[in-house]
Write a protein that holds these residues in place. Structure first.
Motif, PDB file in Angstrom:
ATOM      1  N   HIS A 442       0.865  -1.181   0.000  1.00  0.00           N
ATOM      2  CA  HIS A 442       0.000   0.000   0.000  1.00  0.00           C
ATOM      3  C   HIS A 442       0.901   1.231   0.000  1.00  0.00           C
ATOM      4  N   ILE A 443       0.858   2.002  -1.097  1.00  0.00           N
ATOM      5  CA  ILE A 443       1.651   3.235  -1.182  1.00  0.00           C
ATOM      6  C   ILE A 443       0.857   4.352  -0.518  1.00  0.00           C
ATOM      7  N   ILE A 444       1.342   4.800   0.614  1.00  0.00           N
ATOM      8  CA  ILE A 444       0.628   5.799   1.400  1.00  0.00           C
ATOM      9  C   ILE A 444       0.592   7.136   0.691  1.00  0.00           C
ATOM     10  N   GLU A 445       1.709   7.541   0.124  1.00  0.00           N
ATOM     11  CA  GLU A 445       1.780   8.838  -0.531  1.00  0.00           C
ATOM     12  C   GLU A 445       2.992   8.871  -1.450  1.00  0.00           C
ATOM     13  N   GLU A 446       2.976   9.830  -2.329  1.00  0.00           N
ATOM     14  CA  GLU A 446       4.135  10.159  -3.147  1.00  0.00           C
ATOM     15  C   GLU A 446       4.375  11.661  -3.060  1.00  0.00           C
ATOM     16  N   VAL A 447       5.648  12.024  -2.967  1.00  0.00           N
ATOM     17  CA  VAL A 447       6.038  13.421  -2.833  1.00  0.00           C
ATOM     18  C   VAL A 447       6.997  13.756  -3.965  1.00  0.00           C
ATOM     19  N   GLN A 448       6.672  14.772  -4.711  1.00  0.00           N
ATOM     20  CA  GLN A 448       7.569  15.215  -5.773  1.00  0.00           C
ATOM     21  C   GLN A 448       8.694  16.036  -5.145  1.00  0.00           C
TER      22      GLN A 448
END
Length: 827
Positions: A442-448
């Motif tokens: 489960h990918i909680i978030e992505e940050v650029q």
């Protein structure tokens, strides 16, 4: 090609196409500059190409190896990164000139720091490429000044700044894996700075122990007194494929001092095995990119150590795909204690025939063995079996992202259960935070972290501070490992499934989990909002949010004024990238023949009396519903003016609403801010970032905004009509009126038609009035009598034929239908 072969080929192609679409999707996405994710960036015009990062033991200072310099950064503050000290270490003009004369580019002739290790409590040991002439030196930690004398760095640091290497210091001795020549053709794994009676060690160059390798990482296992080197190389045992790349793990013992006669100053404990990142019978991911260690949990045996690595594939069918595999230390030790392949020195071919095993290659203490044993381990250093992934399956597989670096951390949740969290850097400049669960990742978030794609060479994790440090070509970026304050309700905190975060029922905020906070609400495995948040006491928490924040169970609504037959498009922002948008109408149904739901979740339809009314957009995620938008579509008044340009609406966060099933509570919400009146160009809505700007469709001057104060019930539109309580359109009265009018029109039509036919008949049969001339006056009485007889006959003939209504009226030889219609008159 027969039908069976064609069918088989189609099945294979469909399978490959299905695989190409696989991969988990990040739940939230934060773009560069988003206020929903706090980042700290350190940059200077003197800093470039931060190739090496080293965190101090107290994790207050970050040492940075850059181009021509070494920096000491103060990272103790949460708000800013400051420069403590700087050491300039640049090649001289003469060194740069000699490098250019060797045919190297001027940009590559600088001193790129590639080795940065703590030698002891007072000094750093540092090596750099130094204009394709590696140099090493000692640096004082307190003053960040280096000793006047430097050492040759051959075998400790690569010549080429683009070649990967690895180095580690154990008990004051430096263990490295790099290229030991200018052309990059002599790979070597060696030990330097040996103390007391110990001697420096390296591999025997003539044995072919390494085949064009690319070194990735080196990890020390204290309880085994072994160092494991991870790299990729050409697999000579696969002689049927030219330059087939394989991933390897090799080991050496820190106690190794070489043989007395055979293998003098050479490793006697070197052995290597293949790392096989493969699922079932599919093609393997054979190119290792990065690997890190996850120590066992406190109290668990040391063999529970796990290695996590990123792998790609050299096969065209897996191009652009990445996989994460985990390998247990127990499996690695089992492979090294098994059988070994035999190398034929004449043909340089490997064979697996069984011979008498007189020693166990890779076993520590072989430096005191006999020459016969040492010759055996010298020729048998490749393990026969491969190290397969833990659980015989891939930890993660994706075609959406190409990963390059990773870090791993074990996190204890509020229920005392441990979860593994991966921090993955993509080549596109995004940082992914993923938690490993039983059903999958489960990918909680992505940050650029970078707008422009750039090569990331270093990544460091501070567990005690909860920070990630990323070295780039422009500076150092710091990213917090948790972002709990972004989740403003219990529902959002639970849906994130972030082991770092839990909902505090007392303070009613989403806060970071600590060892003393065991009462925090979490559901990492299931993400079930109702079972988790409905357990809160409704006496002091009516919604899953703090009372100090604006409380509204529904988002701001919009009154949309349209003209009939106008195409209407209602936008619906998504609560997350895992949610699904659903449109509803009270007391009505949204059918596919009247409505079109677009890919972005918006609803499009033609404005008709049937489609006017209320619309709700709901976002559903993991069986939990949130009301994202409410609209009332009304017909414009006759005095409406022309449609003005669209304007932008600013949304703080989507307001949430619990599932509408009986017995559920309503979640706490945050009101959206009032609309700004500055007109802007419409952009694509996105709610994946907190405080992001989301635009609504174009509005006319008659289109008004309204706010549902404390729920749908009781809320009013500007014209005084209650929200969702407006009466449904009733057309029975109008239908009766239209039917009566239609009957009257038809009756008038028939009457007028009959009247027109009668008048026509009379006009044709009546005597013609004209001026009498001499000719008419000269007619005889017989002629006049005959004329009257013909008129009587024609009149009777018309009356007789008029009696047959089915055949129509025939006058003067013409057929007249009585069922004629007036133009533009409906039947």
């Amino acid at each position: 090609m027969d039908s069976l072969s064609f069918l088989t080929l189609m099945v294979v192609l469909l399978g490959l196409m299905g695989r190409c679409m696989s991969g988990p999707t990040p739940r939230l996405s934060f773009l560069t500059g988003s206020s929903g994710r706090r980042l700290t960036f350190f940059s200077s015009h003197e800093v470039s190409n931060t190739t090496t990062l080293l965190l101090s033991e107290d994790e207050e200072t970050l040492y940075v190896g850059a181009c021509n310099a070494v920096f000491a950064l103060d990272v103790g503050s949460e708000d800013v990164i400051t420069l403590r000290k700087k050491l300039d270490w640049s090649p001289s003009d003469k060194d740069l000139e000699q490098c250019s004369m060797k045919g190297k580019k001027k940009a590559d002739c600088h001193n790129f720091i590639r080795v940065l290790q703590f030698l002891n409590s007072t000094h750093l040991y540092t090596c750099g490429t130094f204009a394709f002439s590696p140099h090493c030196t000692y640096i004082h930690l307190d003053t960040l000044k280096m000793d006047p004398s430097t050492e040759e760095g051959r075998g400790r640091c690569p010549y080429d700044p683009y070649q990967r290497n690895t180095a580690i210091v154990v008990d004051g001795e430096l263990y490295t894996a790099t290229m030991a020549d200018y052309r990059g053709n002599r790979p070597v794994i060696s030990r330097h700075l040996s103390e007391s009676s110990r001697v420096d060690m390296k591999l025997d160059d003539a044995l072919g122990w390494l085949e064009d390798p690319t070194f990735i990482s080196s990890i020390f296992i204290p309880h085994d007194e072994k160092i494991y080197f991870f790299f990729r190389e050409v697999g000579r045992e696969y002689n049927f494929i030219d330059k087939f790349i394989v991933s390897r793990v090799s080991q050496i013992c820190t106690s190794d001092v070489g043989g007395q006669r055979t293998l003098q100053r050479r490793w006697t404990t070197f052995a290597k095995a293949q790392l096989l990142c493969q699922a079932g019978t599919e093609l393997p991911y054979n190119v290792i990119q990065d690997i890190v260690i996850l120590p066992p949990a406190e109290g668990d045996p040391a063999d529970e150590t796990v290695f996590y690595g990123i792998f790609t594939s050299q096969w065209a069918v897996n191009s652009g795909r990445s996989a994460v595999c985990s390998f247990s230390l127990t499996d690695i030790k089992s492979v090294f204690s098994g059988n070994y392949k035999v190398l034929n020195r004449e043909t340089l071919q490997w064979s697996t025939w069984v011979q008498e095993k007189i020693a166990n290659p890779g076993e520590c203490g072989l430096h005191n063995a006999s020459d016969n044993v040492l010759r055996f381990v010298k020729e048998n250093f490749l393990a026969e079996d491969s190290v397969r992934p833990h659980g015989r399956r891939l930890t993660m597989e994706t075609s959406r992202h190409a990963y390059s670096r990773l870090k791993v951390q074990r996190v204890q949740a509020a229920n005392r259960k441990h979860y593994t969290v991966l921090f993955l850097l993509t080549e596109a400049g995004f940082l992914h935070k993923a938690v490993l669960l039983q059903p999958g990742v489960h990918i909680i978030e992505e940050v650029q972290v970078f707008e422009a794609t750039q090569l990331i060479k270093s990544l460091e994790l501070s567990i005690s501070k909860g920070q990630l440090y990323i070295g780039t070509s422009e500076g150092v970026l710091r990213v917090p490992t948790s972002n709990c304050s972004y989740y403003w309700t219990c529902a959002q905190c639970v849906l994130s499934r972030d082991p770092f975060c839990g909902w505090d029922p007392v303070t009613r905020i989403c806060t970071e989990v600590t060892g003393s906070q065991s009462t925090l609400i979490q559901d990492i495995d299931g993400g079930n909002v109702e079972d988790s948040c409905n357990s809160l006491s409704s006496t002091h928490i009516t919604r899953f949010g703090p009372s100090k924040r604006p409380s509204a169970s529904c988002p701001a609504g919009e009154l949309v004024s349209v003209s009939l037959n106008e195409v209407v498009r209602l936008h619906c922002p998504a609560a997350s990238q895992l949610s699904q948008q659903l449109w509803e109408r009270p007391n009505s149904r949204i059918s596919a023949d009247l409505y079109l739901q677009l890919e972005d979740g918006s609803l499009s339809f033609v404005a008709t009396p049937t489609t006017l009314g209320h619309y709700l957009c709901l976002s559903t995620e993991n069986h939990y519903r949130q009301t994202m938008a409410i609209y009332q579509v009304k017909q414009k008044s006759s005095t409406g003016s022309q449609t003005p340009p669209s304007y932008t609406r600013t949304w703080a966060r989507p307001t949430t609403q619990a599932s509408t099933r009986p017995g559920t509570h309503t979640s706490g919400t945050r009101n959206w801010p009032k609309d700004t009146e500055s007109r802007q160009v419409e952009t694509k809505p996105s709610l994946s970032i907190r405080n992001s700007h989301v635009t609504t469709p174009q509005l006319s001057r008659n289109r008004t905004l309204w706010t549902a104060g404390s729920g749908l019930r009781g809320a009013m539109f500007p014209d005084g009509e209650p929200v969702l309580s407006a009466p449904c359109p009733r057309f029975l009265k109008e239908l009766v009126i239209v039917s009566v009018l239609l009957v009257i029109c038809l009756s008038l039509l028939v009457t007028m038609t009959l009247y027109a036919v009668r008048q026509r008949c009379q006009s044709r049969t009546a005597p013609q009035t004209r001026t009498l001339t001499r000719d008419t006056d000269s007619r005889t009485s017989e002629d006049q009598e005959a004329l009257r007889g013909n008129q009587i006959f024609n009149k009777r003939s018309c009356q007789a034929q008029n009696g047959d209504r089915a055949a129509g009226l025939v006058c003067n030889g013409s057929l007249l239908e009585y069922r004629q219609n007036l133009p533009n008159t409906p039947l």
